[in-house]
Design a protein around this motif. Structure first.
Motif: not given
Length: 461
Positions: A161-164, A219-237
């Motif tokens: 859905n992010a285009g990958y 997902t980690y590679k795509a996170s550098k140029s897309s809104p994809l991430t598995a980083n738990p810090k983004y759970l906040k907010g």
């Protein structure tokens, strides 16, 4: 303009749809091989009871797809809509929430199945001949290996859905290829005779682990140029409105798949009343008939982000064209598949069941049942596509409630009651034919729901 943005906004619809849908179709086809390869190799044993046990286990296995849709389809659809608004920050939070939500629900599902495994299998129609084999398969694939299975499916939806789409396709396809390689090794070389079901289960589990690890890296590679991430810090907010929007699509999508699986539980139970051989036969047919379904689901999955993005960005003309092109393509595929199955049904069934080993008479009877069943159920393919297509369109536009209503009516109002009615009136062939009638009524209802949804926006598709 970013290449992904150009894909969603500028590239001609047929080309854009091909770019998004071809990888998802390939992925679905490899997943099809992934799901039927166990059945294929177990069929080499000529053991109809092993085949029946995998039919029982397959329903529990398929429920994992419903659970992966909860966060995968729900989160992926929302990410596509947020991208349409260029809101990448909140899209990242939705992605992280989806990843860890799928992890949590995978663990919960494993625990539930582990506690209630035997009662569930008996409820689904297990007999003394099939229960042992079914326990082996479910324990390895759906209890021990459930986390990597659900997580890999969820990640594939998010990437797509992010285009990958290519990442998602390679990840799932790689797992499928590995499963094909491992199945004969573990079933016929490593484990002793009689443990073929266990070998198939181990191959599936290891393949799921591979896919999960690969897709996490993607997902980690795509996170550098897309809104994809598995980083738990983004759970906040993460915003409440985004959680609500995710579940408004994810829950109906999960229900859509889950209700179909529940319908198959009723089918298996009714079929088991006719006999273990009949149960084995319908299990073969349900695997064979997934060929057009896999292609059409892949087509709809490729269509979804294109529709969702343009719905959110306000380009309704482009959205309508994407829906129309996908609809025509899917109907052509479905009609061709009906012709293919009607002509080659016996040859297809014999690919799954070897009548030259084991209990030969049981194997021959199973093939005869399955050949008739496939001829009947193949007729449902065109209306099945209409159901998929309409549901994916509603999901793309964020119409979760209508998706849920469609799922409930399709299965609970039409298909399941028709099983009992047609089984009572026409016997086993009536039970098999209930799918055709159920999908017909469900498809008509789906088209009405889609028209109602677009009419509310004063847009007609």
């Amino acid at each position: 303009m970013d290449s992904k943005q150009e894909l969603f906004e500028k590239i001609p619809i047929p080309k854009a749809l091909c770019s998004l849908a071809v990888p998802t179709i390939i992925s679905q086809l490899v997943n099809l091989v992934y799901s039927i390869v166990d059945t294929f190799f177990i069929g080499r044993t000529g053991n109809s009871y092993m085949m029946a046990s995998v039919t029982l286990a397959f329903t529990i296995f398929m429920m994992t797809i419903a659970l992966s849709n909860l966060f995968g389809v729900g989160g992926g659809s929302l990410i596509a809509r947020l991208q349409g608004k260029h809101d990448n920050e909140n899209a990242k939070k939705v992605c992280a929430f989806s990843v860890y939500g799928s992890l949590g629900i995978a663990i919960f599902y494993s625990l539930v199945i582990a506690v209630f495994l035997k009662p569930i299998l008996y409820l689904f129609g297990a007999s003394s001949n099939t229960i042992g084999y079914a326990i082996q398969y479910v324990t390895v694939v759906c209890i021990i290996g459930n986390v990597p299975m659900i997580l890999s499916m969820c990640l594939s939806h998010l990437l797509r859905n992010a285009g990958y789409s290519r990442y998602a396709s390679v990840g799932l396809s790689g797992g499928g290829i590995l499963n094909i390689i491992l199945d004969p090794i573990l079933m016929f070389a490593v484990l002793p005779k009689g443990y073929e079901v266990l070998g198939a289960a181990l191959a599936t589990m290891l393949s799921n682990v591979f896919s999960c690890v690969f897709l996490l890296i993607c997902t980690y590679k795509a996170s550098k140029s897309s809104p994809l991430t598995a980083n738990p810090k983004y759970l906040k907010g993460i915003r409440r409105q985004d959680i609500k929007a995710l579940f408004s699509v994810g829950v109906p999508s999960a229900m859509l798949t889950g209700l179909f699986d529940i319908a198959n539980i009723f089918l298996n139970k009714l079929m088991a009343n006719h006999g273990d051989l009949e149960l084995a036969a319908i299990g073969i047919v349900m695997k064979a008939e997934r060929l057009p379904n896999a292609i059409n689901i892949g087509l709809c999955q490729g269509m979804l982000p294109l529709v969702a993005y343009n719905y959110s960005s306000g380009d309704r003309n482009r959205m309508k064209k994407a829906i129309s092109v996908a609809r025509y393509a899917g109907m052509i595929i479905s009609l061709l598949s009906v012709i293919f199955f009607e002509i080659f049904r016996e040859n297809i069934i014999k690919l799954f069941m070897n009548a030259g080993v084991g209990n030969i008479q049981d194997a021959v009877n199973t093939i005869e049942f399955a050949t008739v069943f496939l001829a009947i159920r193949a007729l449902a393919s065109p209306m099945q596509f209409i159901n998929y297509h309409s549901s994916f369109c509603l999901q793309a536009m964020g119409n979760g409630m209508k998706t849920l209503i469609h799922a409930l009516v399709r299965e609970a109002v039409f298909y399941i009651p028709l099983m009992y009615i047609m089984n009572s009136l026409f016997g086993i062939n009536g039970l098999v034919g209930a799918l055709v009638a159920g999908e017909l009524f469900g498809g008509i209802f789906a088209l009405w729901m889609l028209k109602l949804s677009t009419k509310q926006q004063k847009n007609e598709i």
